[in-house]
Motif scaffolding. Structure first.
Motif, PDB file in Angstrom:
ATOM      1  N   ASP A  19      40.141 -40.963  -3.373  1.00  0.00           N
ATOM      2  CA  ASP A  19      39.817 -41.777  -2.102  1.00  0.00           C
ATOM      3  C   ASP A  19      40.569 -41.405  -0.953  1.00  0.00           C
ATOM      4  O   ASP A  19      41.694 -41.231  -1.010  1.00  0.00           O
ATOM      5  CB  ASP A  19      39.602 -43.307  -2.306  1.00  0.00           C
ATOM      6  CG  ASP A  19      39.029 -44.083  -1.156  1.00  0.00           C
ATOM      7  OD1 ASP A  19      39.066 -43.646  -0.189  1.00  0.00           O
ATOM      8  OD2 ASP A  19      38.728 -45.272  -1.532  1.00  0.00           O
ATOM      9  N   GLU A  20      40.111 -40.971   0.224  1.00  0.00           N
ATOM     10  CA  GLU A  20      40.798 -40.682   1.394  1.00  0.00           C
ATOM     11  C   GLU A  20      41.683 -41.726   1.727  1.00  0.00           C
ATOM     12  O   GLU A  20      42.899 -41.656   2.344  1.00  0.00           O
ATOM     13  CB  GLU A  20      40.174 -40.258   2.582  1.00  0.00           C
ATOM     14  CG  GLU A  20      39.456 -41.329   3.088  1.00  0.00           C
ATOM     15  CD  GLU A  20      37.889 -41.258   2.750  1.00  0.00           C
ATOM     16  OE1 GLU A  20      36.806 -41.688   3.427  1.00  0.00           O
ATOM     17  OE2 GLU A  20      37.660 -40.729   1.662  1.00  0.00           O
ATOM     18  N   ARG A  21      41.533 -43.133   1.309  1.00  0.00           N
ATOM     19  CA  ARG A  21      42.403 -44.258   1.437  1.00  0.00           C
ATOM     20  C   ARG A  21      43.394 -44.588   0.179  1.00  0.00           C
ATOM     21  O   ARG A  21      44.152 -45.398   0.430  1.00  0.00           O
ATOM     22  CB  ARG A  21      41.572 -45.337   2.023  1.00  0.00           C
ATOM     23  CG  ARG A  21      40.675 -45.306   3.041  1.00  0.00           C
ATOM     24  CD  ARG A  21      39.907 -46.624   3.406  1.00  0.00           C
ATOM     25  NE  ARG A  21      38.933 -46.983   2.054  1.00  0.00           N
ATOM     26  CZ  ARG A  21      38.291 -47.838   1.863  1.00  0.00           C
ATOM     27  NH1 ARG A  21      37.876 -48.642   3.138  1.00  0.00           N
ATOM     28  NH2 ARG A  21      37.354 -48.058   0.853  1.00  0.00           N
ATOM     29  N   PRO A  34      34.880 -46.227   1.828  1.00  0.00           N
ATOM     30  CA  PRO A  34      35.115 -45.031   2.697  1.00  0.00           C
ATOM     31  C   PRO A  34      33.985 -44.719   3.413  1.00  0.00           C
ATOM     32  O   PRO A  34      32.556 -44.654   3.042  1.00  0.00           O
ATOM     33  CB  PRO A  34      35.593 -44.139   1.603  1.00  0.00           C
ATOM     34  CG  PRO A  34      36.180 -44.787   0.492  1.00  0.00           C
ATOM     35  CD  PRO A  34      35.242 -45.873   0.477  1.00  0.00           C
ATOM     36  N   LYS A  35      34.002 -44.436   4.691  1.00  0.00           N
ATOM     37  CA  LYS A  35      33.185 -43.839   5.709  1.00  0.00           C
ATOM     38  C   LYS A  35      31.991 -42.835   4.837  1.00  0.00           C
ATOM     39  O   LYS A  35      30.878 -43.088   4.926  1.00  0.00           O
ATOM     40  CB  LYS A  35      33.718 -43.290   6.826  1.00  0.00           C
ATOM     41  CG  LYS A  35      32.597 -42.661   7.975  1.00  0.00           C
ATOM     42  CD  LYS A  35      33.392 -41.999   9.016  1.00  0.00           C
ATOM     43  CE  LYS A  35      32.106 -41.839  10.084  1.00  0.00           C
ATOM     44  NZ  LYS A  35      32.919 -41.289  11.376  1.00  0.00           N
ATOM     45  N   ARG A  36      32.681 -41.781   4.280  1.00  0.00           N
ATOM     46  CA  ARG A  36      31.914 -40.671   3.464  1.00  0.00           C
ATOM     47  C   ARG A  36      30.911 -41.385   2.611  1.00  0.00           C
ATOM     48  O   ARG A  36      29.543 -40.938   2.609  1.00  0.00           O
ATOM     49  CB  ARG A  36      32.811 -39.673   2.844  1.00  0.00           C
ATOM     50  CG  ARG A  36      32.082 -38.495   2.211  1.00  0.00           C
ATOM     51  CD  ARG A  36      32.952 -37.715   1.685  1.00  0.00           C
ATOM     52  NE  ARG A  36      34.019 -38.492   0.896  1.00  0.00           N
ATOM     53  CZ  ARG A  36      33.960 -38.927  -0.468  1.00  0.00           C
ATOM     54  NH1 ARG A  36      32.552 -38.713  -0.917  1.00  0.00           N
ATOM     55  NH2 ARG A  36      34.875 -39.556  -1.250  1.00  0.00           N
TER      56      ARG A  36
END
Length: 668
Positions: A158-160, A518-520
């Motif tokens: 996850d990018e977060r 996440p946005k994606r």
């Protein structure tokens, strides 16, 4: 054959591009833009192109750039768009055109695994959270086989993820050539490949980071480039001012405090009281935050005098003095151990830089800019120029080789006048050649537009509830397939909660709200819609979802905008720009607020129709668009859609969409 002739041949009905995909169709606008780019390349002059949705601008700039045989720099707005350009569009065209060029992808250092910091994280006593340890183990396993170190390639990360800051470096904590893992450094490898490549794909953040600090590797790359292309150029000014000013955050202070403690205890235990030094800096950072009080997260406090507005001058000044004292003590301790390890050299440089920033924010702001205090999960002290025009003129176009370069700037939305002044003026491009190309879509047939006249006024507390109730009715009638775009995070939360309550227990419609994942992942779920056994979706979003979101076909057929997207008048940057315009004898409303709203409205409306076969309805729940004189200017910024006169006509159109359905063509 000159470049223009090659481009015309490539875009011809039987040309080489017809073999890229079975869905390729020659478009006059796409060819017109490609020819303009070819002429700018041959003439070595700056070109600004607004290419509306559906033109196919990516091929329009890539084909002439590749056919030119020159060295090319491509910059776009996000890492996701970088990956798309590098992984899909470029390889496709390189293969079809049969051009032997090498390509490279270059991101900021935070996108790459840092081998040294990954090793340090494993031995850091403060790195103990179970979920983070599991993520670290996955990173370590992946690290053994990755060739690039690009974390975007790691499945399931996850990018977060909280592990990312532990396994990546920043400009502040990178050890450079003194790093024990320097030889295998993925950042340096990416930079070496970029310097050797014919076509390099970067992002705007990387470009401006280099303009600001000459750190990203662009200083060596840009002089050798003959063609520089900026896609999604409408974000250039906003991105640029972030980097060309200065900032100091409590997050930066806590990071250096944490790193100083961990490194001191690992490599120089007993040579300084690392716990006391770290604690003093951390305590000073927290006291600075406490001096602001209970300001609502997202608040921006004006800072025109010695102290940000509304704060106790004594408490703020005391906190700033304590911060400076703690950083000075840290600098002295770190300087005394710099010979032990390169980690301490970099830590000393970081502490010194933060001390200098703290000193700068204790002095009056520089003329020609704006200073404010940003209150969020961390406290940010920010000073920024009003635009990037001066920097572009002084640092880009005065470059020794700038005259020999072709600068191409393009986006679907760059302004609402013929000169595209919304973009060209703040970016210092008023002398550039400007081209506007309309969309090939038949908006009058494909789309309809409705403004409810009996809604509460946008400033009325009942407005947000009315939007939520109406959106629930319309989305229910359509069977989902709806995107609600809000102008504020407060409206996002209120409308999101209301719609989730309205559709609670409804088996065939799922409500998605920005921030829930996440946005994606949100976009992927929304695109899927009710295909493959899923449920149709209603997406409630704000901010970044107004642009760059591509959802073709039946998954999205209704876009609802809560109100006109004027800049917030109490924002310090907005106030400063307004004052600057008024002092020049201009109208802040006509020359700033209206163009900003027009561009944002075009971006939001652009989510609706993405392909020639799409159909849909745009609803803007703001009666000012219909009754105020300036509404005509804003309406001209929108595509020429069919205007619906009543909610009965809206319901009929939604029913028609439900009955007919659409089929979307794949993107080209």
């Amino acid at each position: 054959m000159n470049l223009a002739s090659q481009v015309l041949a490539a875009f011809a009905p039987e040309g080489v591009l017809s073999r890229t995909t079975e869905h390729f169709v020659p478009r006059s606008g796409q060819t017109e833009m490609a020819l303009a780019v070819a002429q700018a390349i041959e003439g070595a002059y700056p070109l600004v192109v607004e290419a509306s949705t559906g033109v196919g601008k990516t091929f329009s700039y890539l084909v002439p750039a590749l056919l030119s045989g020159e060295r090319v720099l491509l910059s776009t707005a996000t890492k996701a768009l970088q990956d798309q350009l590098f992984g899909r569009d470029l390889p496709t065209l390189v293969k079809v055109l049969g051009i032997p060029v090498s390509t490279a992808l270059l991101k900021g250092r935070s996108s790459y695994l840092c081998l040294h910091r990954m090793e340090m994280a494993r031995h850091d006593v403060s790195f103990s959270e179970r979920t983070s340890l599991g993520a670290l183990a996955k990173v370590e396993k992946w690290a053994q086989g990755t060739a690039t170190g690009d974390l975007a390639e790691l499945p399931g990360l996850d990018e977060r993820s909280p592990v990312i800051p532990w396994v990546t470096s920043t400009r502040e904590n990178c050890l450079g050539s003194q790093c024990p893992q320097f030889r295998g450094c993925h950042v340096n490898q990416a930079r070496r490949e970029a310097l050797a490549a014919d076509v390099v794909v970067i992002n705007h953040h990387l470009f401006f980071a280099d303009l600001a600090v000459r750190e990203s590797g662009m200083a060596e790359l840009l002089p050798s480039v003959r063609i520089a292309i900026f896609d999604e150029a409408h974000q250039l000014n906003e991105t640029g001012v972030q980097f060309l000013g200065k900032n100091l955050s409590t997050g930066q202070l806590l990071d250096v405090s944490r790193d100083m403690l961990a490194t001191g205890l690992q490599l120089a235990r007993g040579l300084a009281d690392w716990q006391a030094l770290s604690g003093a800096t951390e305590h000073a950072a927290r006291d600075l935050r406490l001096s602001v009080g209970k300001a609502y997260p997202g608040t921006k406090l004006r800072w025109n005098d010695a102290v940000p507005e509304g704060l106790n001058a004594g408490e703020w000044s005391t906190a700033m003095v304590a911060l400076g004292t703690s950083l000075q003590a840290a600098c002295e301790a770190l300087e005394s151990v710099t010979e032990i390890a390169p980690d301490f050299v970099r830590l000393h440089e970081r502490a010194l830089e933060l001390a200098e920033r703290a000193q700068a924010f204790s002095a009056p702001p520089e003329p020609g800019g704006v200073r404010w205090l940003d209150v969020g999960t961390q406290l940010r002290l920010v000073e920024s120029p009003l635009d990037i025009a001066k920097a572009i003129q002084e640092r880009v176009f005065t470059d020794d080789q700038a005259a020999a370069k072709s600068w191409i700037f393009t986006s679907a939305t760059l302004g609402d006048d013929e000169r595209l002044s919304w973009f060209t003026e703040p970016c210092g491009l008023t002398q550039a050649t400007v081209l506007r190309i309309g969309s090939p879509f038949d908006y009058a047939r494909q789309a309809a537009f409705y403004v409810p006249r009996n809604f509460p006024k946008p400033g009325d507390p009942a407005h947000t509830g009315a939007v939520a109730a109406a959106a629930a009715n319309w989305a229910r009638r359509l069977g989902g397939r709806t995107m609600v775009l809000t102008t504020t995070l407060r409206a996002l939360r209120a409308i999101g909660d209301a719609l989730q309550a309205a559709f609670d227990g409804v088996s065939d419609i799922e409500v998605l709200v920005q921030g829930a994942m996440p946005k994606r992942m949100l976009i992927e779920r929304f695109r899927q819609g009710d295909s493959g056994g899923g449920r149709a979706c209603v997406l409630v979003a704000s901010a970044s979802f107004w642009e760059g979101i591509d959802v073709p076909g039946e998954a999205l057929q209704l876009v609802i905008i809560d109100k006109l997207p004027f800049p917030p008048p109490n924002d310090p940057m907005v106030e400063a720009k307004s004052r600057a315009l008024e002092s020049d004898g201009k109208s802040a409303f006509n020359d700033y607020f209206l163009p900003e709203a027009a561009v944002a409205l075009k971006q939001g409306a652009g989510r609706l129709i993405r392909r020639e076969t799409d159909q849909g309805v745009l609803v803007i729940c703001d009666s000012r668009l219909a009754i105020m004189g300036y509404g005509k200017r804003l309406l001209r910024a929108l595509p020429a859609m069919q205007r619906l006169a009543s909610e009965d006509e809206l319901n009929e159109r939604l029913d028609l969409l439900t009955r007919s359905g659409t089929t979307a063509s794949p993107p080209i």
